[in-house]
Design a protein around this motif. Sequence first.
Motif, PDB file in Angstrom:
ATOM      1  N   ALA A  12       0.819  -1.216   0.000  1.00 38.01           N
ATOM      2  CA  ALA A  12       0.000   0.000   0.000  1.00 38.01           C
ATOM      3  C   ALA A  12       0.848   1.259   0.000  1.00 38.01           C
ATOM      4  CB  ALA A  12      -0.935  -0.010   1.209  1.00 38.01           C
ATOM      5  N   ASP A  13       2.079   1.145   0.478  1.00 32.58           N
ATOM      6  CA  ASP A  13       2.964   2.308   0.517  1.00 32.58           C
ATOM      7  C   ASP A  13       3.579   2.617  -0.843  1.00 32.58           C
ATOM      8  OD1 ASP A  13       4.239  -0.183   0.838  1.00 32.58           O
ATOM      9  OD2 ASP A  13       6.063   0.773   1.587  1.00 32.58           O
ATOM     10  N   GLU A  14       3.376   1.738  -1.820  1.00 27.22           N
ATOM     11  CA  GLU A  14       3.960   1.940  -3.149  1.00 27.22           C
ATOM     12  C   GLU A  14       2.999   2.630  -4.113  1.00 27.22           C
ATOM     13  OE1 GLU A  14       5.720  -1.602  -4.709  1.00 27.22           O
ATOM     14  OE2 GLU A  14       6.606  -2.162  -2.775  1.00 27.22           O
ATOM     15  N   ALA A  15       1.861   3.064  -3.597  1.00 25.97           N
ATOM     16  CA  ALA A  15       0.881   3.760  -4.440  1.00 25.97           C
ATOM     17  C   ALA A  15       0.433   5.041  -3.752  1.00 25.97           C
ATOM     18  CB  ALA A  15      -0.330   2.860  -4.699  1.00 25.97           C
ATOM     19  N   GLU A  30       2.049  -3.509   4.278  1.00 29.96           N
ATOM     20  CA  GLU A  30       3.301  -3.090   3.654  1.00 29.96           C
ATOM     21  C   GLU A  30       4.349  -4.166   3.877  1.00 29.96           C
ATOM     22  OE1 GLU A  30       4.453   0.663   5.275  1.00 29.96           O
ATOM     23  OE2 GLU A  30       2.595   1.677   4.661  1.00 29.96           O
ATOM     24  N   HIS A  31       5.302  -4.253   2.964  1.00 28.92           N
ATOM     25  CA  HIS A  31       6.444  -5.146   3.111  1.00 28.92           C
ATOM     26  C   HIS A  31       7.574  -4.335   3.744  1.00 28.92           C
ATOM     27  CE1 HIS A  31       4.007  -7.349   0.284  1.00 28.92           C
ATOM     28  NE2 HIS A  31       4.851  -8.358   0.270  1.00 28.92           N
ATOM     29  N   GLN A  32       7.958  -4.704   4.945  1.00 32.89           N
ATOM     30  CA  GLN A  32       8.965  -3.943   5.669  1.00 32.89           C
ATOM     31  C   GLN A  32      10.273  -4.722   5.789  1.00 32.89           C
ATOM     32  OE1 GLN A  32       8.810  -0.891   6.598  1.00 32.89           O
ATOM     33  NE2 GLN A  32       6.642  -0.499   6.173  1.00 32.89           N
ATOM     34  N   GLU A  49      13.364  -3.800  -5.104  1.00 33.83           N
ATOM     35  CA  GLU A  49      14.356  -2.738  -5.225  1.00 33.83           C
ATOM     36  C   GLU A  49      13.935  -1.482  -4.471  1.00 33.83           C
ATOM     37  OE1 GLU A  49      14.677  -2.622  -9.481  1.00 33.83           O
ATOM     38  OE2 GLU A  49      15.257  -4.735  -9.514  1.00 33.83           O
ATOM     39  N   GLU A  50      12.646  -1.197  -4.474  1.00 29.50           N
ATOM     40  CA  GLU A  50      12.153  -0.058  -3.697  1.00 29.50           C
ATOM     41  C   GLU A  50      12.314  -0.314  -2.198  1.00 29.50           C
ATOM     42  OE1 GLU A  50       8.164   0.598  -4.957  1.00 29.50           O
ATOM     43  OE2 GLU A  50       8.729   1.178  -7.003  1.00 29.50           O
ATOM     44  N   THR A  51      12.130  -1.559  -1.788  1.00 28.99           N
ATOM     45  CA  THR A  51      12.310  -1.898  -0.375  1.00 28.99           C
ATOM     46  C   THR A  51      13.761  -1.720   0.042  1.00 28.99           C
ATOM     47  OG1 THR A  51      10.479  -3.489  -0.457  1.00 28.99           O
ATOM     48  CG2 THR A  51      12.039  -3.708   1.359  1.00 28.99           C
ATOM     49  N   LEU A  52      14.690  -2.071  -0.841  1.00 31.75           N
ATOM     50  CA  LEU A  52      16.105  -1.855  -0.550  1.00 31.75           C
ATOM     51  C   LEU A  52      16.395  -0.370  -0.339  1.00 31.75           C
ATOM     52  CD1 LEU A  52      17.852  -4.288  -3.060  1.00 31.75           C
ATOM     53  CD2 LEU A  52      17.982  -4.398  -0.563  1.00 31.75           C
ATOM     54  N   GLU A  53      15.808   0.454  -1.179  1.00 30.83           N
ATOM     55  CA  GLU A  53      16.012   1.896  -1.047  1.00 30.83           C
ATOM     56  C   GLU A  53      15.390   2.431   0.237  1.00 30.83           C
ATOM     57  OE1 GLU A  53      14.409   3.311  -4.687  1.00 30.83           O
ATOM     58  OE2 GLU A  53      16.211   2.815  -5.869  1.00 30.83           O
ATOM     59  N   GLU A  54      14.229   1.879   0.608  1.00 27.77           N
ATOM     60  CA  GLU A  54      13.600   2.280   1.862  1.00 27.77           C
ATOM     61  C   GLU A  54      14.464   1.904   3.064  1.00 27.77           C
ATOM     62  OE1 GLU A  54       9.810   0.429   1.878  1.00 27.77           O
ATOM     63  OE2 GLU A  54       9.045   1.586   0.167  1.00 27.77           O
ATOM     64  N   GLU A  98      17.485   2.238   3.173  1.00 23.36           N
ATOM     65  CA  GLU A  98      18.629   3.162   3.109  1.00 23.36           C
ATOM     66  C   GLU A  98      19.852   2.568   2.436  1.00 23.36           C
ATOM     67  OE1 GLU A  98      18.122   6.228   3.897  1.00 23.36           O
ATOM     68  OE2 GLU A  98      16.158   5.870   4.782  1.00 23.36           O
ATOM     69  N   TYR A  99      19.622   1.655   1.476  1.00 26.08           N
ATOM     70  CA  TYR A  99      20.729   1.166   0.660  1.00 26.08           C
ATOM     71  C   TYR A  99      20.706   1.868  -0.698  1.00 26.08           C
ATOM     72  CZ  TYR A  99      20.809  -2.518   4.177  1.00 26.08           C
ATOM     73  OH  TYR A  99      20.853  -3.187   5.359  1.00 26.08           O
ATOM     74  N   GLU A 100      21.861   2.012  -1.316  1.00 26.92           N
ATOM     75  CA  GLU A 100      21.946   2.646  -2.625  1.00 26.92           C
ATOM     76  C   GLU A 100      21.983   1.562  -3.700  1.00 26.92           C
ATOM     77  OE1 GLU A 100      24.874   5.537  -5.295  1.00 26.92           O
ATOM     78  OE2 GLU A 100      25.348   5.147  -3.176  1.00 26.92           O
ATOM     79  N   VAL A 101      20.889   1.417  -4.413  1.00 32.00           N
ATOM     80  CA  VAL A 101      20.811   0.398  -5.462  1.00 32.00           C
ATOM     81  C   VAL A 101      21.485   0.946  -6.725  1.00 32.00           C
ATOM     82  CG1 VAL A 101      19.294  -1.050  -6.860  1.00 32.00           C
ATOM     83  CG2 VAL A 101      18.652  -0.487  -4.497  1.00 32.00           C
ATOM     84  N   VAL A 102      22.698   0.464  -6.992  1.00 34.73           N
ATOM     85  CA  VAL A 102      23.469   0.988  -8.118  1.00 34.73           C
ATOM     86  C   VAL A 102      23.185   0.228  -9.408  1.00 34.73           C
ATOM     87  CG1 VAL A 102      25.305   1.967  -6.712  1.00 34.73           C
ATOM     88  CG2 VAL A 102      25.440  -0.433  -7.402  1.00 34.73           C
ATOM     89  N   ARG A 103      22.810  -1.043  -9.301  1.00 43.31           N
ATOM     90  CA  ARG A 103      22.423  -1.846 -10.448  1.00 43.31           C
ATOM     91  C   ARG A 103      21.419  -2.901  -9.995  1.00 43.31           C
ATOM     92  NH1 ARG A 103      25.855  -1.996 -14.952  1.00 43.31           N
ATOM     93  NH2 ARG A 103      24.189  -3.243 -15.858  1.00 43.31           N
ATOM     94  N   SER A 104      20.700  -3.453 -10.949  1.00 46.65           N
ATOM     95  CA  SER A 104      19.801  -4.557 -10.627  1.00 46.65           C
ATOM     96  C   SER A 104      19.951  -5.640 -11.684  1.00 46.65           C
ATOM     97  CB  SER A 104      18.349  -4.085 -10.557  1.00 46.65           C
ATOM     98  OG  SER A 104      17.922  -3.580 -11.803  1.00 46.65           O
TER      99      SER A 104
END
Length: 376
Positions: free
Chosen positions: A218-221, A246-248, A287-292, A294-300
């Motif tokens: 729900a937090d992604e919309a 939400e997926h935490q 990938e959005e969860t990784l950013e939440e 506080e990680y920097e997603v440089v590639r996927s």
Amino acid sequence: MSLREKVTKRFLELTEKGAQNKGDDLMLSFLEMLEKVYEKAVTRRRHAYASGIKKETSFDATVISLGNITVGGTGKTPMAVFLTKEIRRMGYTVAVLSSGYRSQAEKAGAIVSDGNNVLLTPAEAGDEAVLLARSLPGVPVLSGRRRTETGHIAVDEFHPDVILMDDAFQHWQVKRELDIVLINAANPVGNGHLLPRGILREPLDELERAGLFIITKADEADRDEVEKIYSLLRYYNESAPIAEAEHQPKWCVPYAQWLKGEISAEGLEEDSKVVALSALGSPDSFEETLEEAEYEVVRSLRFDDHHVYTERDLREASSLATAQRAVVVTTEKDAVKLSPSMVESMSVPLYVLGIEIEITAGEEEVKRVLKRVLGG
């Protein structure tokens, strides 16, 4: 990328973006024809069970179905873990039935966990089934497409109070006391078409069967989009309670530590550069969860859902991470498919991200529905 993955990618582009040329127009027309055939088949099969022409199987246990009306990632596995733990907290014993999709057990059926030991590999039982077994110590987990058979085994071998059928909204062969339907807030019904023209498994009218809706991610919309989902669900089902989840991210630990079950909140430091490695129905969410977190997603590096990893895949992930001076992070669902020897061959560290479901709205409604169904 395998041929299957290329076809899947092309299909999604076509159904989501629409026709870009005459060739696309022809393909969409063909898919629409197949959609009508599919709809007739699904409707006919559903009517056969609803009318009693085909008989439902009943078990000496309360049966709860968890599923969705679309293909793709709605977060069923972490939700199955959440619900199982919640039911156990209420004092009931549970057995979980997984479909074993694309595994050796899908047709034959098998016990994945007896509640004490994980007995099968992902290739034998399916990645979701093995992840459920790892995540739910003390809970028997069975795998197989024929839930009538695995359900009977569960009742005979483990005598559970409750059977939770994962991914089973369309599994009409088994009589259930509750249908819980998950709706992905980021992509609730796709383009509104049935398979193969869209991602709907059955017509939206069938949402009236649900006894509880949970809007996941729900937090992604935007809030306006979530409210539109409420309106959509109310149009087809006036009474079923609606909750939001939400997926935490809860932890991110080295693979070797995760493999031993040594989970700790102290793991990969915030602001670390990461390469996201996944084979999911919804890689964007991971990938959005990784950013939440506080990680920097440089590639996927994304693969098709249920992809079987090879050493070549891990070498590719390692190369991407090395070039970016990063580490590789994957999900638990992906990690269960990796062998220690494969991971040891990587030239950079591999971390596993732990994700748990949190009910952010309607938690009391969820508990109330469960208590009512279970007679509590």
